[in-house]
Write a protein that holds these residues in place. Structure first.
Motif, PDB file in Angstrom:
ATOM      1  N   PHE B 117     -12.797  46.984  58.325  1.00 16.09           N
ATOM      2  CA  PHE B 117     -13.185  48.395  58.315  1.00 16.09           C
ATOM      3  C   PHE B 117     -14.690  48.592  58.230  1.00 16.09           C
ATOM      4  CE2 PHE B 117      -8.880  48.096  56.588  1.00 16.09           C
ATOM      5  CZ  PHE B 117      -8.210  48.917  57.474  1.00 16.09           C
ATOM      6  N   GLY B 118     -15.459  47.696  58.849  1.00 21.75           N
ATOM      7  CA  GLY B 118     -16.910  47.855  58.858  1.00 21.75           C
ATOM      8  C   GLY B 118     -17.600  47.404  57.580  1.00 21.75           C
ATOM      9  N   PHE B 119     -16.833  46.901  56.602  1.00 21.97           N
ATOM     10  CA  PHE B 119     -17.452  46.396  55.374  1.00 21.97           C
ATOM     11  C   PHE B 119     -18.206  45.097  55.663  1.00 21.97           C
ATOM     12  CE2 PHE B 119     -15.396  48.349  51.446  1.00 21.97           C
ATOM     13  CZ  PHE B 119     -14.812  49.405  52.097  1.00 21.97           C
ATOM     14  N   ALA B 120     -19.281  44.854  54.914  1.00 22.78           N
ATOM     15  CA  ALA B 120     -19.908  43.530  54.878  1.00 22.78           C
ATOM     16  C   ALA B 120     -19.275  42.776  53.710  1.00 22.78           C
ATOM     17  CB  ALA B 120     -21.411  43.653  54.686  1.00 22.78           C
ATOM     18  N   VAL B 121     -18.188  42.076  53.989  1.00 22.77           N
ATOM     19  CA  VAL B 121     -17.423  41.418  52.928  1.00 22.77           C
ATOM     20  C   VAL B 121     -18.156  40.161  52.473  1.00 22.77           C
ATOM     21  CG1 VAL B 121     -15.219  40.409  52.294  1.00 22.77           C
ATOM     22  CG2 VAL B 121     -15.297  42.273  53.947  1.00 22.77           C
ATOM     23  N   SER B 122     -18.382  40.022  51.167  1.00 21.68           N
ATOM     24  CA  SER B 122     -19.196  38.905  50.701  1.00 21.68           C
ATOM     25  C   SER B 122     -18.519  38.080  49.627  1.00 21.68           C
ATOM     26  CB  SER B 122     -20.517  39.441  50.146  1.00 21.68           C
ATOM     27  OG  SER B 122     -20.259  40.394  49.147  1.00 21.68           O
ATOM     28  N   GLN B 123     -17.404  38.560  49.127  1.00 24.42           N
ATOM     29  CA  GLN B 123     -16.851  37.901  47.943  1.00 24.42           C
ATOM     30  C   GLN B 123     -15.354  38.107  47.900  1.00 24.42           C
ATOM     31  OE1 GLN B 123     -18.308  39.770  44.424  1.00 24.42           O
ATOM     32  NE2 GLN B 123     -17.287  38.335  43.050  1.00 24.42           N
ATOM     33  N   VAL B 124     -14.644  37.162  47.299  1.00 23.18           N
ATOM     34  CA  VAL B 124     -13.203  37.343  47.152  1.00 23.18           C
ATOM     35  C   VAL B 124     -12.759  36.751  45.816  1.00 23.18           C
ATOM     36  CG1 VAL B 124     -12.752  35.232  48.443  1.00 23.18           C
ATOM     37  CG2 VAL B 124     -10.939  36.920  48.221  1.00 23.18           C
ATOM     38  N   GLU B 125     -11.887  37.459  45.147  1.00 22.49           N
ATOM     39  CA  GLU B 125     -11.305  36.968  43.891  1.00 22.49           C
ATOM     40  C   GLU B 125      -9.809  36.857  44.084  1.00 22.49           C
ATOM     41  OE1 GLU B 125     -12.117  39.954  40.968  1.00 22.49           O
ATOM     42  OE2 GLU B 125     -14.149  40.139  41.782  1.00 22.49           O
ATOM     43  N   VAL B 126      -9.254  35.738  43.615  1.00 21.53           N
ATOM     44  CA  VAL B 126      -7.817  35.536  43.714  1.00 21.53           C
ATOM     45  C   VAL B 126      -7.263  35.380  42.304  1.00 21.53           C
ATOM     46  CG1 VAL B 126      -5.985  34.121  44.695  1.00 21.53           C
ATOM     47  CG2 VAL B 126      -8.162  34.367  45.927  1.00 21.53           C
ATOM     48  N   THR B 127      -6.248  36.138  41.976  1.00 22.31           N
ATOM     49  CA  THR B 127      -5.634  36.051  40.655  1.00 22.31           C
ATOM     50  C   THR B 127      -4.167  35.722  40.803  1.00 22.31           C
ATOM     51  OG1 THR B 127      -7.157  37.728  39.831  1.00 22.31           O
ATOM     52  CG2 THR B 127      -5.225  37.261  38.485  1.00 22.31           C
ATOM     53  N   TYR B 128      -3.784  34.544  40.323  1.00 24.86           N
ATOM     54  CA  TYR B 128      -2.387  34.135  40.327  1.00 24.86           C
ATOM     55  C   TYR B 128      -1.748  34.554  39.010  1.00 24.86           C
ATOM     56  CZ  TYR B 128      -3.802  31.201  44.227  1.00 24.86           C
ATOM     57  OH  TYR B 128      -4.297  30.756  45.434  1.00 24.86           O
ATOM     58  N   ARG B 129      -0.481  34.966  39.076  1.00 27.50           N
ATOM     59  CA  ARG B 129       0.225  35.351  37.856  1.00 27.50           C
ATOM     60  C   ARG B 129       1.585  34.675  37.789  1.00 27.50           C
ATOM     61  NH1 ARG B 129      -2.486  39.643  35.484  1.00 27.50           N
ATOM     62  NH2 ARG B 129      -3.944  40.623  36.938  1.00 27.50           N
ATOM     63  N   GLY B 130       2.008  34.400  36.568  1.00 24.37           N
ATOM     64  CA  GLY B 130       3.312  33.783  36.361  1.00 24.37           C
ATOM     65  C   GLY B 130       3.464  33.459  34.891  1.00 24.37           C
ATOM     66  N   LEU B 131       4.553  32.759  34.549  1.00 23.10           N
ATOM     67  CA  LEU B 131       4.791  32.443  33.146  1.00 23.10           C
ATOM     68  C   LEU B 131       4.240  31.066  32.820  1.00 23.10           C
ATOM     69  CD1 LEU B 131       8.411  33.833  32.705  1.00 23.10           C
ATOM     70  CD2 LEU B 131       6.262  34.811  31.848  1.00 23.10           C
ATOM     71  N   CYS B 132       3.520  30.963  31.720  1.00 22.42           N
ATOM     72  CA  CYS B 132       2.976  29.679  31.293  1.00 22.42           C
ATOM     73  C   CYS B 132       4.096  28.840  30.680  1.00 22.42           C
ATOM     74  CB  CYS B 132       1.843  29.887  30.298  1.00 22.42           C
ATOM     75  SG  CYS B 132       2.398  30.378  28.658  1.00 22.42           S
ATOM     76  N   PRO B 133       3.849  27.542  30.505  1.00 20.55           N
ATOM     77  CA  PRO B 133       4.904  26.663  29.983  1.00 20.55           C
ATOM     78  C   PRO B 133       5.526  27.183  28.687  1.00 20.55           C
ATOM     79  CG  PRO B 133       3.067  25.357  30.760  1.00 20.55           C
ATOM     80  CD  PRO B 133       2.642  26.784  30.873  1.00 20.55           C
ATOM     81  N   SER B 134       4.733  27.672  27.750  1.00 21.43           N
ATOM     82  CA  SER B 134       5.302  28.145  26.478  1.00 21.43           C
ATOM     83  C   SER B 134       6.187  29.366  26.678  1.00 21.43           C
ATOM     84  CB  SER B 134       4.196  28.499  25.487  1.00 21.43           C
ATOM     85  OG  SER B 134       3.169  27.554  25.519  1.00 21.43           O
ATOM     86  N   CYS B 135       5.817  30.232  27.624  1.00 19.98           N
ATOM     87  CA  CYS B 135       6.537  31.495  27.785  1.00 19.98           C
ATOM     88  C   CYS B 135       7.750  31.368  28.707  1.00 19.98           C
ATOM     89  CB  CYS B 135       5.598  32.580  28.299  1.00 19.98           C
ATOM     90  SG  CYS B 135       4.354  33.084  27.087  1.00 19.98           S
ATOM     91  N   ARG B 136       7.937  30.197  29.333  1.00 17.89           N
ATOM     92  CA  ARG B 136       9.077  30.051  30.248  1.00 17.89           C
ATOM     93  C   ARG B 136      10.383  29.846  29.499  1.00 17.89           C
ATOM     94  NH1 ARG B 136       7.331  25.844  34.935  1.00 17.89           N
ATOM     95  NH2 ARG B 136       9.396  26.359  35.715  1.00 17.89           N
ATOM     96  N   GLY B 137      10.282  29.344  28.256  1.00 16.54           N
ATOM     97  CA  GLY B 137      11.455  29.009  27.449  1.00 16.54           C
ATOM     98  C   GLY B 137      12.487  30.079  27.431  1.00 16.54           C
TER      99      GLY B 137
END
Lengths: 137, 137
Positions: B117-137
């Motif tokens: 859309f005409g932006f000068a894109v310069s950066q990207v952030e990626v955030t993964y989400r899920g349950l950690c080992p302790s919280c999967r129980g």
DNA sequence: TATTGACTTGGACATTGTCCATTGTAGGAT
DNA sequence: ATCCTACAATGGACAATGTCCAAGTCAATA
């Protein structure tokens, strides 16, 4: 957005004037209001609607998956009604404008097993940043 | 983290006790404190350090690129001292634990021109989400 | 060691969000 | 059509996070 109201009715929601107005305010593409912006627009059509109701309703819409919550800048959360089409966000670093975008590929597949640390990874959000056309000048 | 202090000195920063303590609190891998958590740890070693100083210093460290700001949940921002190694984040949806991770590929390249859309894109952030080992129980 | 401008302090204030007791009302029952 | 009642809305107090400023302090230099 009448289909949203329809889906809410099917879930047993009481269709109050407040909920109708909030659904209307959220309708449209590329809408990413904060809770207080939703409230401000709602007040134009229903002057006595309260902030608490807007916060409650947005929270409920998020929890049933009809609306996405976007935390772009550590300020107010924004609410994205486009929850049924998978997409990511492109944000102007200067003015904060947000566009919905659809990147290629599957970022989930790009996280190797040995970088998952035992997590059950289920979701990924990608946020692109840069200057929008108006701010590039 | 003495190298951080070194770099700050080269930039002409006055090396006060407060700034030394803040740099120490931030040292280490997988550190993602909120501003108030940084303050709480700093107070243990320098009881009279103020919240304002912690907020100011973190803001300055972010603006010169020595520390990254992470808005994971619309609550308090978190500060990531690991700014010199490119990485993304993996967050537990239940307990909020954050890990630094390194996905394969280049997400920037996955955004087609007709989705910019005409932006000068310069950066990207990626955030993964899920349950950690302790919280999967 | 005297000087000075950058740094720190503490508290007031702003923004965003949550909670709760009270009041109102949508939708089914009569 | 009217009544009932559980669910929803209200508004104001409170909490969490962050910003600002005037006054005092101190690190680095001469």
């Amino acid at each position: 957005m009448t289909d949203l109201l329809e889906r809410l009715r099917e879930r047993g929601w009481r269709l109050t004037a407040q909920r109708r107005i909030i659904a209307e305010v959220l309708s449209g593409d590329h809408v990413h209001y904060t809770a207080d912006e939703v409230h401000a627009h709602a007040v134009e059509r229903l002057p006595e609607i309260s902030r608490a109701t807007v916060y409650n309703t947005l929270g409920e819409l998020v929890s049933i998956g009809e609306v996405l919550e976007v935390s772009t800048d550590g300020r107010a959360k924004r609410y994205d009604p486009n929850a049924h089409r998978p997409h990511q966000h492109l944000i102007c670093s200067r003015c904060g404008t947000i566009r919905d975008v659809q990147p290629r590929g599957n970022p989930l597949a790009d996280l190797p097993d040995d970088e998952r640390f035992g997590f059950a990874v289920s979701q990924v959000e990608v946020t692109y940043r840069g200057l929008c056309p108006s701010c590039r000048g």
